[in-house]
Scaffold this motif. Structure first.
Motif, short mmCIF file in Angstrom:
data_model
loop_
_atom_site.label_atom_id
_atom_site.label_comp_id
_atom_site.label_asym_id
_atom_site.label_seq_id
_atom_site.Cartn_x
_atom_site.Cartn_y
_atom_site.Cartn_z
N ILE A 152 0.84 -1.20 0.00
CA ILE A 152 0.00 0.00 0.00
C ILE A 152 0.88 1.25 0.00
O ILE A 152 0.66 2.18 -0.78
N ALA A 153 1.88 1.28 0.87
CA ALA A 153 2.78 2.44 0.97
C ALA A 153 3.53 2.67 -0.34
O ALA A 153 3.65 3.80 -0.80
N GLN A 154 4.02 1.60 -0.96
CA GLN A 154 4.75 1.74 -2.22
C GLN A 154 3.85 2.26 -3.32
O GLN A 154 4.25 3.10 -4.12
N THR A 155 2.60 1.81 -3.34
CA THR A 155 1.64 2.31 -4.33
C THR A 155 1.36 3.79 -4.10
O THR A 155 1.29 4.56 -5.05
N LEU A 156 1.22 4.19 -2.84
CA LEU A 156 0.96 5.60 -2.52
C LEU A 156 2.15 6.49 -2.86
O LEU A 156 1.99 7.59 -3.37
N MET A 157 3.35 6.03 -2.55
CA MET A 157 4.53 6.89 -2.64
C MET A 157 5.31 6.76 -3.94
O MET A 157 6.13 7.62 -4.26
N GLY A 158 5.13 5.69 -4.68
CA GLY A 158 5.83 5.53 -5.94
C GLY A 158 7.27 5.06 -5.77
O GLY A 158 7.69 4.65 -4.69
N CYS B 30 -6.33 0.22 10.62
CA CYS B 30 -7.77 0.12 10.38
C CYS B 30 -8.13 -1.35 10.18
O CYS B 30 -7.26 -2.22 10.12
N ASP B 31 -9.39 -1.58 10.07
CA ASP B 31 -9.90 -2.93 9.82
C ASP B 31 -9.32 -3.46 8.51
O ASP B 31 -9.17 -2.70 7.55
N GLN B 32 -9.00 -4.73 8.45
CA GLN B 32 -8.39 -5.31 7.26
C GLN B 32 -9.28 -5.23 6.02
O GLN B 32 -8.80 -5.33 4.89
N ASN B 33 -10.57 -5.03 6.19
CA ASN B 33 -11.48 -4.91 5.06
C ASN B 33 -11.62 -3.48 4.56
O ASN B 33 -12.26 -3.24 3.54
N ALA B 34 -11.03 -2.52 5.28
CA ALA B 34 -11.25 -1.11 4.96
C ALA B 34 -10.26 -0.55 3.95
O ALA B 34 -10.42 0.58 3.50
N PHE B 35 -9.24 -1.29 3.57
CA PHE B 35 -8.26 -0.78 2.61
C PHE B 35 -8.02 -1.79 1.50
O PHE B 35 -8.23 -2.98 1.67
N ALA B 36 -7.61 -1.28 0.36
CA ALA B 36 -7.32 -2.13 -0.79
C ALA B 36 -6.60 -1.29 -1.84
O ALA B 36 -6.60 -0.07 -1.79
N VAL C 83 -4.86 3.51 -4.18
CA VAL C 83 -5.20 2.90 -2.89
C VAL C 83 -6.55 3.43 -2.43
O VAL C 83 -6.84 4.62 -2.58
N LEU C 84 -7.36 2.55 -1.87
CA LEU C 84 -8.61 2.93 -1.23
C LEU C 84 -8.42 2.82 0.28
O LEU C 84 -8.01 1.78 0.77
N LEU C 85 -8.67 3.89 0.99
CA LEU C 85 -8.73 3.89 2.45
C LEU C 85 -10.16 4.28 2.78
O LEU C 85 -10.58 5.39 2.49
N THR C 86 -10.92 3.37 3.36
CA THR C 86 -12.34 3.61 3.55
C THR C 86 -12.74 3.53 5.02
O THR C 86 -11.99 3.06 5.85
N THR C 87 -13.94 3.97 5.29
CA THR C 87 -14.53 3.80 6.61
C THR C 87 -15.50 2.63 6.59
O THR C 87 -16.26 2.43 7.53
N GLY C 88 -15.46 1.87 5.52
CA GLY C 88 -16.34 0.72 5.36
C GLY C 88 -15.59 -0.43 4.73
O GLY C 88 -14.43 -0.66 5.01
N ASN C 89 -16.23 -1.11 3.83
CA ASN C 89 -15.66 -2.28 3.18
C ASN C 89 -15.15 -1.88 1.80
O ASN C 89 -15.93 -1.57 0.91
N ALA C 90 -13.83 -1.89 1.63
CA ALA C 90 -13.22 -1.45 0.37
C ALA C 90 -13.68 -2.28 -0.82
O ALA C 90 -13.81 -1.76 -1.92
N SER C 91 -13.95 -3.55 -0.62
CA SER C 91 -14.37 -4.38 -1.75
C SER C 91 -15.76 -4.01 -2.24
O SER C 91 -16.16 -4.41 -3.33
N ALA C 92 -16.51 -3.23 -1.46
CA ALA C 92 -17.84 -2.81 -1.89
C ALA C 92 -17.80 -1.61 -2.83
O ALA C 92 -18.81 -1.26 -3.43
N VAL C 93 -16.64 -0.99 -2.94
CA VAL C 93 -16.52 0.15 -3.85
C VAL C 93 -16.46 -0.41 -5.27
O VAL C 93 -15.58 -1.17 -5.62
#
Length: 131
Positions: free
Chosen positions: A12-18, A30-36, A52-62
């Protein structure tokens, strides 16, 4: 949009920072389901095709329709996890379902550049509210 849930904090960090940084460590709070990670194949009308998705819910639902049409209430998940203490004090309110990434890095050059876009399916219902 394609969602990749099984990913590490370092990925996740490498994707964010390049590639212009050396990442010493990273952690996700955060909850393991909240990021992707996601790949959009340019269907989201944003200037990058993966991120990267950082969510307050379930990232797979996006999904593409929820993001593209910004349909309030479509992705309504309560993870019942803690909020962020800094945001609690800033807003004088209790927050919940926080998702944070902490990255310790060293730039390879003399600049650090991060592109991000804020998106929220709850935004229309929260405009001018107490936050």
């Amino acid at each position: 949009i394609t969602i990749f849930n099984s990913t590490s904090a370092l990925d996740i960090a490498q994707t964010l920072m390049g590639n212009s940084v050396k990442i010493d460590s990273a952690k996700i709070l955060c909850d393991q389901n909240a990021f992707a990670k996601f790949s959009s194949n340019n269907v989201l009308n944003i200037p990058f095709s993966e991120g990267v998705l950082l969510t307050t819910g379930n990232a797979s639902a996006v999904d593409r329709s929820a993001v593209k049409n910004l349909m309030p209430g479509l992705i309504d998940f309560n993870l019942n996890t803690p909020g962020n203490s800094f945001l609690n004090s800033l807003s004088n309110q209790s927050t919940e379902d926080a998702c944070e990434v902490e990255v310790y890095l060293k730039p390879i050059g003399n600049q650090l550049h991060v592109d991000y876009i804020f998106g929220s399916e709850e935004y229309p219902e929260q405009v001018n509210k107490f936050y």
